[in-house]
Scaffold this motif. Structure first.
Motif, PDB file in Angstrom:
ATOM      1  N   CYS A 150       0.844  -1.189   0.000  1.00 20.00           N
ATOM      2  CA  CYS A 150       0.000   0.000   0.000  1.00 20.00           C
ATOM      3  C   CYS A 150       0.887   1.251   0.000  1.00 20.00           C
ATOM      4  CB  CYS A 150      -0.900  -0.003   1.239  1.00 20.00           C
ATOM      5  SG  CYS A 150      -1.741   1.560   1.533  1.00 20.00           S
ATOM      6  N   GLN A 152       0.055   4.133   0.793  1.00 18.64           N
ATOM      7  CA  GLN A 152      -0.313   5.003   1.920  1.00 18.64           C
ATOM      8  C   GLN A 152       0.380   4.569   3.214  1.00 18.64           C
ATOM      9  OE1 GLN A 152      -2.298   6.942  -0.594  1.00 18.64           O
ATOM     10  NE2 GLN A 152      -3.572   5.135  -0.333  1.00 18.64           N
ATOM     11  N   CYS A 153       0.226   3.278   3.580  1.00 21.17           N
ATOM     12  CA  CYS A 153       0.724   2.848   4.890  1.00 21.17           C
ATOM     13  C   CYS A 153       1.800   1.769   4.775  1.00 21.17           C
ATOM     14  CB  CYS A 153      -0.434   2.346   5.759  1.00 21.17           C
ATOM     15  SG  CYS A 153      -1.126   0.779   5.205  1.00 21.17           S
ATOM     16  N   CYS A 175      -6.364  -1.484   0.340  1.00 18.90           N
ATOM     17  CA  CYS A 175      -5.525  -1.891   1.462  1.00 18.90           C
ATOM     18  C   CYS A 175      -6.424  -2.373   2.597  1.00 18.90           C
ATOM     19  CB  CYS A 175      -4.683  -0.698   1.916  1.00 18.90           C
ATOM     20  SG  CYS A 175      -3.714  -1.036   3.380  1.00 18.90           S
TER      21      CYS A 175
HETATM   22 ZN   LIG Z   1      -2.731   1.057   3.613  1.00 24.99          ZN
END
Ligand SMILES: [Zn+2]
Length: 188
Positions: A150, A152-153, A175
């Motif tokens: 992911c 993002q994270c 995600c």
């Molecule tokens: Zn994520």
């Protein structure tokens, strides 16, 4: 096909690289290195966060006398972005004072996501697009599903939602950790 032109990356301001006399004749030729730098500011029309150089589309630059020969390998066949890329490259070169340009399309070997540079992968990640995982040739050999992180994270607990994301060149993922959907740049 949706094009993403909303990115600030598109504001590449090009300074003329070469001096010209009053008749517009080139007085000197810019170095190949300077032209690579110039083209590294030309965004890809589909993913404007990366340049045509980051994507590995520009294969070679060479002076043939006074003519600049630009060798290009288009990305996904059937991707209509190719002609936009050719136009963008020609425009950037013209804006830099390089008028005598020949574009040479090289179809073999075929473009692969393996050619995306490290800096290109990092830019994709920062933009929220998961860069292609691993080597394309290896993948098709093993037929494995990629383990996509992911953007993002960073979680690897991700699932493919759709084979097609915002463009045909991407797949839509979600995600399971942060629940955010994201585009994955497909590996070919
Ligand atoms: Zn994520």
């Amino acid at each position: 096909m949706i094009r993403e032109f909303d990115n600030a990356q598109a504001d590449h301001t090009s300074q003329p690289l070469i001096a010209t006399d009053r008749a517009g004749q080139q007085l000197e030729q810019p170095s190949i290195e300077a032209i690579w730098t110039l083209l590294d500011a030309v965004p890809d029309p589909e993913v404007p966060v990366v340049s045509v150089v980051d994507l590995g589309i520009v294969r070679d630059l060479q002076w043939d006398g006074r003519q600049l020969v630009v060798t290009l390998t288009p990305t996904y066949s059937g991707c209509p972005a190719t002609e936009f890329i050719e136009e963008a490259i020609t425009e950037a070169l013209h804006a830099a004072g390089i008028a005598n340009v020949r574009l040479h399309q090289q179809l073999a070997p075929a473009w692969t996501t393996d050619w995306i540079t490290e800096s290109g992968r990092e830019k994709l990640r920062q933009y929220g697009i998961a860069p292609p995982v691993g080597s394309a040739s290896k993948r098709s050999l093993l037929g494995e599903e990629p383990e996509v992180a992911c953007p993002q994270c960073g979680s690897h607990d991700t699932v493919q939602v759709s084979e097609f994301g915002s463009t045909a060149c991407k797949a839509l993922y979600r995600c399971n950790s942060c629940l955010e959907p994201f585009d994955y740049f497909k590996c070919i």
